[in-house]
Structure formats: C-alpha cells, structure tokens
Design a protein around this motif. Structure first.
Motif, PDB file in Angstrom:
ATOM      1  N   SER A 156       4.680 -14.171  35.959  1.00 26.65           N
ATOM      2  CA  SER A 156       4.710 -13.179  34.885  1.00 26.65           C
ATOM      3  C   SER A 156       6.057 -13.190  34.171  1.00 26.65           C
ATOM      4  O   SER A 156       6.124 -13.054  32.945  1.00 26.65           O
ATOM      5  N   GLY A 157       7.128 -13.380  34.966  1.00 26.40           N
ATOM      6  CA  GLY A 157       8.451 -13.467  34.350  1.00 26.40           C
ATOM      7  C   GLY A 157       8.561 -14.671  33.432  1.00 26.40           C
ATOM      8  O   GLY A 157       9.127 -14.577  32.329  1.00 26.40           O
ATOM      9  N   ALA A 162      13.082 -13.875  38.378  1.00 26.19           N
ATOM     10  CA  ALA A 162      11.964 -13.050  38.845  1.00 26.19           C
ATOM     11  C   ALA A 162      11.527 -13.457  40.240  1.00 26.19           C
ATOM     12  O   ALA A 162      11.190 -12.604  41.080  1.00 26.19           O
ATOM     13  N   VAL A 216       4.732 -12.433  40.263  1.00 26.17           N
ATOM     14  CA  VAL A 216       5.836 -11.843  39.493  1.00 26.17           C
ATOM     15  C   VAL A 216       6.663 -12.942  38.816  1.00 26.17           C
ATOM     16  O   VAL A 216       7.065 -12.803  37.654  1.00 26.17           O
ATOM     17  N   ALA A 217       6.909 -14.049  39.552  1.00 25.86           N
ATOM     18  CA  ALA A 217       7.662 -15.161  38.952  1.00 25.86           C
ATOM     19  C   ALA A 217       6.900 -15.744  37.767  1.00 25.86           C
ATOM     20  O   ALA A 217       7.486 -16.031  36.715  1.00 25.86           O
ATOM     21  N   SER A 269      11.682 -10.931  43.281  1.00 25.76           N
ATOM     22  CA  SER A 269      10.432 -10.596  43.980  1.00 25.76           C
ATOM     23  C   SER A 269      10.452 -11.090  45.413  1.00 25.76           C
ATOM     24  O   SER A 269       9.927 -10.417  46.306  1.00 25.76           O
ATOM     25  N   PHE A 272      14.373 -17.027  33.585  1.00 27.26           N
ATOM     26  CA  PHE A 272      13.575 -15.832  33.840  1.00 27.26           C
ATOM     27  C   PHE A 272      12.694 -16.027  35.068  1.00 27.26           C
ATOM     28  O   PHE A 272      12.570 -15.131  35.909  1.00 27.26           O
TER      29      PHE A 272
END
Length: 451
Positions: free
Chosen positions: A171-172, A18, A168-169, A22, A14
């Motif tokens: 958060s992923g 991500a 984003v990474a 992103s 994930f």
C-alpha cells in the motif's frame, strides 16, 4: 547498471519505509501478544495444577492409597497429563505413557526441595508447560500442559501479521507511486515544454497558477524562454537583415560581371580569366546569401498541409535535368503527405544538388514509410561518406573530408545543414549511410506525416 528514476526511487523508499515500520509493529505486536497468551496460559495451568494437587493430596491421605486410581479421578481433559513422584517412584495414568520422561531433572530437584516451579519443555517435538507442586517431603505432583494449540495460534498470528506487513508495504508503494505521479506533474510539464522548445516551438510556456509551490520555478522558466526566444529572434533577424542588405550590391556586382562576361572577346587573356573568377565567386556569394536567408527562416516549426510529394520530387528532378523515373513510391505509401511544401522542396533540391556535385549523380529518390513517418531517401553513385564524417556534414559551414574527396568543394557548406534544419522543423531527422551497391544513402524521416 542504469540509475533508477526519481519516481522509482521515491516509490522504493516509501515501500521500504512502510515495510520497516509495519514489520517493527508486527514484531512488537507478536511479542506482546505471545507474552500475554503465555502468561494467561501459565496462570490457568497454575490454578488447575494447585486444584488437582489438592485432590491428589486428599486421595493420598489414606492408609492404603491407590495412586493410579487417584490420578485417574482427576478431570484434566485432553490437554493436561498428571504425574506423581512418590517415595522415589513415578506414577502416571495408563493413558499417558512416557509422560514421566518429560519432567526435567532440575525441575524435579526444585520442587522436591519444597518450591513450586514452572518450566516450558518439548514433549515428542510438541511444546508443553510443566507445573510442579510439592505435596509432602516424599511426594511431588506435576502436570504436563500441552501448548500445541497455543503454538498454532502463534503461527496463525505470525502469518497474519506478516501478511499485514506485506500489505502495508504494498500500500505504501502504491500510495508513493500515485503521489509521485501527481507530484512530478510539474516536472513533466517542464520536460514537455523543454522538448517543444528544443524542437523550435518557442511559444511553449508553463502556467504559474498550476502549483503555488512552483510559481517561482514556472516564472523563472518562462523568463528564460522569453529571453532565449528574443535572442534567437534577434540573431535570426540580424542574419536575415544582413543577407537582404547584401542582395542589392550583389545584384549590382552580378550585373557588372555579366557585362564583363559578354565582352570577354574584347579582353586580354588575364583580364578574361580574372573576370570569370569574379563572376564565379559572385554567383557563389549569391547562393550563400540565399542559403543564409533560408536558414534564418528555418528555425520555426513546420506549417503542415497536404502535399503530393511524388509530383514535388519529380518537379525537383526536372529542375536538375534528371529523369522523373528516379522517383520511386513504395506500394503501401500514399502520395500525399502532411508536410510543409517549401521545406520538402528544399530538402529534395539540396539532396539532389549534393548528389550531383559530390556523389557522382543520384541513382534513386525513394519515398517510403516507417509507421506513421514518411521517409525520403536519396541514393548517389559516389564514394560514400566516411563514418567519422556522418554527423559533422550536417553542421553549418562544415565540409569535411567527404566533401573534399567527392567534389570540387565549391559549395556554401549550408546545403545539408538546411536539410537537417527542415527535418527538425518536422520533428524529424536526417542520416546518411552506405548504399548497398556503393555510394551514399541520405535518409530523411518525417514523423506523423502519414497520419
């Protein structure tokens, strides 16, 4: 290198996905924004250059033009620097020294040929945009536009987009960790149930209603456990029934053997020896049957209750005509443990019997602790147990090299197997090691017996 777990692999996938997504979006956004800002800046620079070129052209359309004064009259602000190439000479304002060096030769040739042109260059290490406008056959006008502020904007934009990509990474990865935590709950439930079953608790089951997508797995698992429990119970009952059925004829044989033993003085030597052998084998057979019955009943989890293990250990020593002083309780250990009395009594009895038969006699029975686990240690004065036999001696009907070298080898082969079984019923284990002073040290660990 240890293989990463499923949860870690899913989280990493994930996070990488991500990050790639992103990063791709950040690069596309950066490039589109960069091109848009550069195009806007170029259009503004062209309009300003054409306007200033018209002013310069008007100022030169006199008999005696003052070129420097004309350039000074331009309102270029601090970001634009005008340069004029007239009759092979370069003219610039006194406040803009070295600006003429920023004009590329190729750009000069193109503009001198009558074509307006634009080119990005670096002046003193800073980015700039040069706009060239032809005025006449002998005059060309250039404006050097500083792009320093625009480059700073690009740097801030790149930093912001990079931060967003990293965020984003992250958060992923966080979302994946949270999702897998909940997604793997059914597998965790399966693992917990399997651990309980391995410990002997065959009542463990999975709830089919927990997850509709895993109903088939839960149902199949429960059916497997039901069949396994049924088969184990069938085997246990078979062993118990056979053992019970053997008790009656064994008692009859024991009674007959005792009669023969009492009348030994009336028998010849060969008959007396044969009668003694029969009596010994019947006694060994009875002990084997009793051990089999105990073994058949030992598969269930222990039923814990408060037990004074010090008194129980001393009673067991008395049963073997051993002094109660062998029992030693560690200073920080309470005498009362949460265990099943019958199982602990048999553990102590079998370990003491093993020490008397094969180990030259017990030298200590120590009661200690390891965290919240109670520990029973029985030391003997025998030759010890070879390393290669230290696991095998706890199997059923196994009497390895250690047994043959330490005693007569007339046991049933189930004593230490029962010790291991009773320890497992308490979620514990039994091990054997060398005693520092010589001999063997049998150690039984009983988790949560002191909590």
């Amino acid at each position: 290198m240890r293989r990463l777990g499923l949860r870690t692999r899913v989280t990493a996938a994930f996070a990488v996905g991500a990050l790639l997504l992103s990063a791709s979006m950040a690069l596309i956004s950066y490039e589109l924004t960069r091109r848009s800002l550069l195009d806007d800046r170029e259009r503004i620079a062209l309009r300003a250059a054409y306007f200033d070129a018209a002013v310069v052209h008007a100022g030169l359309d006199t008999d005696t033009p003052d070129v420097v004064e004309v350039l000074r009259s331009l309102d270029t602000g601090g970001s634009r620097r005008p340069v004029l190439h007239l009759n092979g000479e370069w003219y610039a304002r006194a406040a803009d020294p070295g600006t003429t060096a920023a004009i590329p030769g190729e750009l000069l040739r193109v503009v001198s040929a009558g074509e307006p042109a634009v080119q990005r260059v670096r002046v003193d290490g800073q980015p700039a945009l040069v706009v060239g406008v032809p005025l006449s056959a002998s005059a060309t006008y250039f404006e050097v536009n500083s792009l320093r502020e625009l480059e700073q904007t690009f740097q801030v934009l790149a930093l912001a987009l990079t931060s967003v990509a990293v965020l984003v990474a992250g958060s992923g990865a966080t979302l994946a960790w949270y999702a897998t935590r909940h997604g793997l709950r059914p597998l965790t439930a399966v693992a917990d149930a399997a651990e309980k079953i391995a410990a002997g608790d065959f009542t463990a089951r999975l709830d089919p209603a927990t997850d509709t997508d895993l109903t088939r797995l839960s149902s199949s698992f429960n059916q497997m456990v039901d069949r396994l429990a049924l088969r184990i119970e069938r085997d246990r009952r078979f062993a118990a029934d056979v053992s019970h059925e053997l008790r009656s004829p064994l008692q009859t044989l024991a009674a007959a053997a005792s009669v023969l033993a009492r009348r030994r003085e009336h028998q010849d030597e060969r008959t007396a020896i044969a009668a003694g052998l029969v009596a010994d084998e019947i006694d060994r057979f009875q002990r084997l049957v009793n051990d089999l019955i105990d073994l058949a009943r030992s598969d269930q989890p222990a039923h814990r209750a408060p037990v004074n293990v010090v008194e129980l250990a001393r009673e067991t020593c008395d049963a073997y005509d051993l002094p109660g002083t062998l029992v030693r309780l560690a200073p920080d250990v309470p005498p009362t443990w949460q265990v099943e009395r019958r199982r602990i009594a048999q553990i102590l009895a079998n370990l003491l019997d093993n020490a008397v038969t094969y180990g030259g006699g017990p030298v200590a029975v120590r009661l200690g602790r390891d965290g919240d686990s109670g520990v029973i240690e029985v030391d003997d004065d025998g030759p010890g147990v070879p390393v290669e036999d230290r696991e095998a001696i706890f199997d059923r009907f196994v009497r390895g090299r250690a047994a043959h070298t330490r005693g007569a080898g007339d046991g049933t082969g189930l004593g230490l197997a029962l010790v291991a079984q009773h320890a497992a019923a308490h979620a514990g284990q039994v091990t054997v090691a060398d005693r520092p002073g010589g001999g063997a040290c049998f150690r039984v660990t009983l988790p949560e017996s002191l909590s």
